[in-house]
Design a protein around this motif. Structure first.
Motif, mmCIF file in Angstrom:
data_model
loop_
_atom_site.group_PDB
_atom_site.id
_atom_site.type_symbol
_atom_site.label_atom_id
_atom_site.label_comp_id
_atom_site.label_asym_id
_atom_site.label_seq_id
_atom_site.Cartn_x
_atom_site.Cartn_y
_atom_site.Cartn_z
ATOM 1 N N LEU A 4 46.517 69.454 52.721
ATOM 2 C CA LEU A 4 47.031 68.489 53.687
ATOM 3 C C LEU A 4 47.991 67.510 53.021
ATOM 4 O O LEU A 4 49.071 67.216 53.552
ATOM 5 C CB LEU A 4 45.875 67.731 54.338
ATOM 6 C CG LEU A 4 44.969 68.547 55.256
ATOM 7 C CD1 LEU A 4 43.707 67.759 55.602
ATOM 8 C CD2 LEU A 4 45.714 68.917 56.537
ATOM 9 N N PHE A 5 47.599 67.000 51.858
ATOM 10 C CA PHE A 5 48.466 66.059 51.146
ATOM 11 C C PHE A 5 49.783 66.708 50.716
ATOM 12 O O PHE A 5 50.793 66.015 50.560
ATOM 13 C CB PHE A 5 47.747 65.495 49.918
ATOM 14 C CG PHE A 5 46.785 64.388 50.216
ATOM 15 C CD1 PHE A 5 47.239 63.130 50.586
ATOM 16 C CD2 PHE A 5 45.417 64.596 50.120
ATOM 17 C CE1 PHE A 5 46.350 62.100 50.859
ATOM 18 C CE2 PHE A 5 44.513 63.568 50.392
ATOM 19 C CZ PHE A 5 44.984 62.314 50.764
ATOM 20 N N ALA A 6 49.786 68.015 50.526
ATOM 21 C CA ALA A 6 50.985 68.709 50.051
ATOM 22 C C ALA A 6 52.022 68.914 51.144
ATOM 23 O O ALA A 6 53.158 69.291 50.838
ATOM 24 C CB ALA A 6 50.596 70.058 49.450
ATOM 25 N N CYS A 7 51.669 68.673 52.394
ATOM 26 C CA CYS A 7 52.625 68.839 53.487
ATOM 27 C C CYS A 7 53.826 67.925 53.269
ATOM 28 O O CYS A 7 53.677 66.742 52.962
ATOM 29 C CB CYS A 7 51.962 68.529 54.826
ATOM 30 S SG CYS A 7 53.074 68.669 56.249
ATOM 31 N N GLY A 8 55.028 68.459 53.455
ATOM 32 C CA GLY A 8 56.232 67.690 53.162
ATOM 33 C C GLY A 8 56.785 66.889 54.322
ATOM 34 O O GLY A 8 57.785 66.186 54.155
ATOM 35 N N LYS A 9 56.161 66.979 55.496
ATOM 36 C CA LYS A 9 56.695 66.278 56.665
ATOM 37 C C LYS A 9 55.905 65.005 56.943
ATOM 38 O O LYS A 9 54.704 64.942 56.672
ATOM 39 C CB LYS A 9 56.688 67.213 57.872
ATOM 40 C CG LYS A 9 57.667 68.361 57.659
ATOM 41 C CD LYS A 9 57.925 69.206 58.870
ATOM 42 C CE LYS A 9 59.002 70.250 58.555
ATOM 43 N NZ LYS A 9 59.227 71.190 59.678
ATOM 44 N N PRO A 10 56.562 63.964 57.468
ATOM 45 C CA PRO A 10 55.882 62.689 57.709
ATOM 46 C C PRO A 10 54.792 62.821 58.771
ATOM 47 O O PRO A 10 54.947 63.556 59.751
ATOM 48 C CB PRO A 10 57.009 61.758 58.158
ATOM 49 C CG PRO A 10 58.076 62.663 58.664
ATOM 50 C CD PRO A 10 57.979 63.911 57.848
#
Length: 262
Positions: A95-101
């Motif tokens: 989840l933390f690795a997601c690149g979108k705000p």
């Protein structure tokens, strides 16, 4: 994007450039590994979808997420993975690795790992009725879900220590005052305000937003990766203690715990 019909506890809806990812385990939205896997799958699908510029993380029920379900005094903590990291936190890293705000719509309690989940987001919109608690020490074990990094990063070491050591619940107004939440609105407007903020973000150039976000969060995922390894080591030792058993029993019996330091 994965068909949400096959994932009944996580629903994904894309409206224009903003996606809403909704947890559907009312009333408390207790998490387990499958729920976090479904959330992480949804985030990864949305990251690959060029139509999506921002994500709102929301929930059905009375709570945003009450963390793991320790209400059953016979509950057992998750076991280590072969690498020694609690498998719950392996999914948190995705989840933390997601690149979108991400904007979290925190309309109710965010407790324990549920607070950790709320801090995956870049911003939190909440209400006076919401409750935030890092109650791990009150259950007899070390904080997890990367909170040893994300909470002091957000509100400072002193305020984070106060929340960790006491396990106290703070309301939405106090959370907003100390910087734990970014918006404070009436409860029935939390989701609408979260969507409004996400749409405002989505009007900016998506590649520019994502690269700016990556700059501001540089090294964060690696810090959290190291943190959850340490958190898991501490937790696995403390899950064997009498204090942990007492903390879980006290919660199940709705009484004050009687810890003995053993």
């Amino acid at each position: 994007m994965s068909d949400p019909a096959f994932v009944p506890d996580v629903h994904v809806e894309l409206d224009g450039a903003v996606a809403t990812v909704e947890m559907r385990r009312p009333p408390h939205n207790f998490f387990d590994i499958p729920l976090l896997q479904h959330l992480a799958d949804a985030f990864e699908d949305l990251e690959a979808d060029r139509r999506c510029h921002a994500i709102v993380l929301a929930a059905q029920g009375t709570a945003f997420c009450a963390g793991a379900d320790f209400s059953n005094r016979d509950a057992t903590p998750p076991q280590r993975s072969p690498r020694g990291v609690n498998p719950v936190y392996a999914e948190a890293l995705r989840l933390f690795a997601c690149g979108k705000p991400v904007v979290a719509a925190v309309h109710g309690a965010a407790v324990g790992g549920g607070l950790g989940l709320a801090l995956v987001a870049d911003f939190r919109v909440t209400c006076a009725e919401a409750k935030f608690s890092a109650n791990f020490n009150r259950l007899g074990f070390h904080p997890g879900f990367g909170l040893s990094v994300t909470l002091p990063r957000l509100i400072g070491t002193q305020q984070a220590a106060l929340m960790f050591y006491t396990g106290r619940r703070i309301g939405g107004a106090e959370a907003h005052a100390i910087g734990l939440a970014d918006g404070l609105v009436p409860q029935d407007q939390v989701r609408a305000e979260s969507l409004k903020l996400a749409r405002e973000i989505a009007t900016s150039a998506p590649l520019a937003v994502q690269s700016t976000r990556a700059t501001l969060r540089r090294g964060l995922v690696e810090q959290i990766r190291n943190a959850v390894a340490h958190e898991s080591t501490e937790q696995n030792a403390q899950f064997k203690t009498a204090d942990f058993r007492e903390g879980v029993a006290a919660m199940a019996e709705r009484r004050e715990p009687r810890f003995r330091g053993e």
